[in-house]
Design an enzyme around this catalytic site. Sequence first.
Site, PDB file in Angstrom:
ATOM      1  N   PRO A  32       0.835  -1.217   0.000  1.00 33.71           N
ATOM      2  CG  PRO A  32      -0.681  -1.540   1.718  1.00 33.71           C
ATOM      3  CD  PRO A  32       0.620  -2.040   1.175  1.00 33.71           C
ATOM      4  CD  GLU A  33       3.002   2.979  -4.210  1.00 31.43           C
ATOM      5  OE1 GLU A  33       3.312   4.155  -4.447  1.00 31.43           O
ATOM      6  OE2 GLU A  33       3.328   2.023  -4.933  1.00 31.43           O
TER       7      GLU A  33
ATOM      8  CE  LYS B  81       5.074   3.944   1.287  1.00 29.64           C
ATOM      9  NZ  LYS B  81       5.843   2.829   0.722  1.00 29.64           N
TER      10      LYS B  81
ATOM     11  NE  ARG C 103      10.029  -1.430  -2.341  1.00 28.40           N
ATOM     12  CZ  ARG C 103       9.639  -0.340  -1.680  1.00 28.40           C
ATOM     13  NH1 ARG C 103      10.433   0.230  -0.812  1.00 28.40           N
ATOM     14  NH2 ARG C 103       8.453   0.175  -1.900  1.00 28.40           N
TER      15      ARG C 103
END
Length: 258
Positions: free
Chosen positions: A2-3, A51, A248
């Site tokens: 989730p961003e 976040k 990533r």
Amino acid sequence: MPEGDVVWYTARRLHAALAGRALTRSDFRVPRLATADLTGDVVTETASRGKHLLTRTRSGLTVHTHLRMDGTWRVRPAAEPVKDSHRIRLVLANDEWQAVGYRLGVVELIRTSDEPQVTGHLGPDLLGSDWNRAEAVRRLSAEPDRAIGEALLDQRNLAGAGTYFAAEMLFVRGIDPWRPVGDVKGLEALVDLGHRLLDANKARPGHVTTGDTRPGRESWVYGRAGRPCRRCGTLIRRGEQGPPGQERLRFWCPACQK
Ligand SMILES: [Zn+2]
């Protein structure tokens, strides 16, 4: 993962369900907090910072949670039976609603006055009311040799962007993710774009950066490896970037991004 936009939206849902009401039940299913009980305490707000999710109470406590890889919060009517699951980490309920946190990467109970210990390292929040472009650029510029794709994901530089938004920001600005920060022209425009993209996505589920909400049309490069670039037709590439063990995903167009 989730961003920031998803976290912002989650905070808004938690705030709507919990704020201004006394908790009738709390159920912390993490060993360290097994005996914690917030019953009777009144939730004053839930806010997001990058976040991180911060649910604050009138007695001066903050429930700090983080979705990490695949955490999620579901808000259901209090009377509705919720299927028990080993994935549940935390339940906060009042007379009307129950908020159930699944697979949360972080569940902590801290004093609200100690919040800087968990969020103080964060750079300017792309969705914060105090978004500060100049400070984000200053932090990015402090490590000019670092690859821009990696620097954008470092939450100490700017908070809220993850692999999706970093990939899309760099495509729209025509920047190769491996370009050193010091060689990137227009860092201000880049971080402003990130601010606009997250802001445009925050109030609804899902991400759209192309302006086209039809399924399969939402992104420029993210998740499109091996498919033609929407601008030039070159095949989109996919790779990994970052220090060993913390790589990533990257998606980019080798023709449009230099
Ligand atoms: Zn292209």
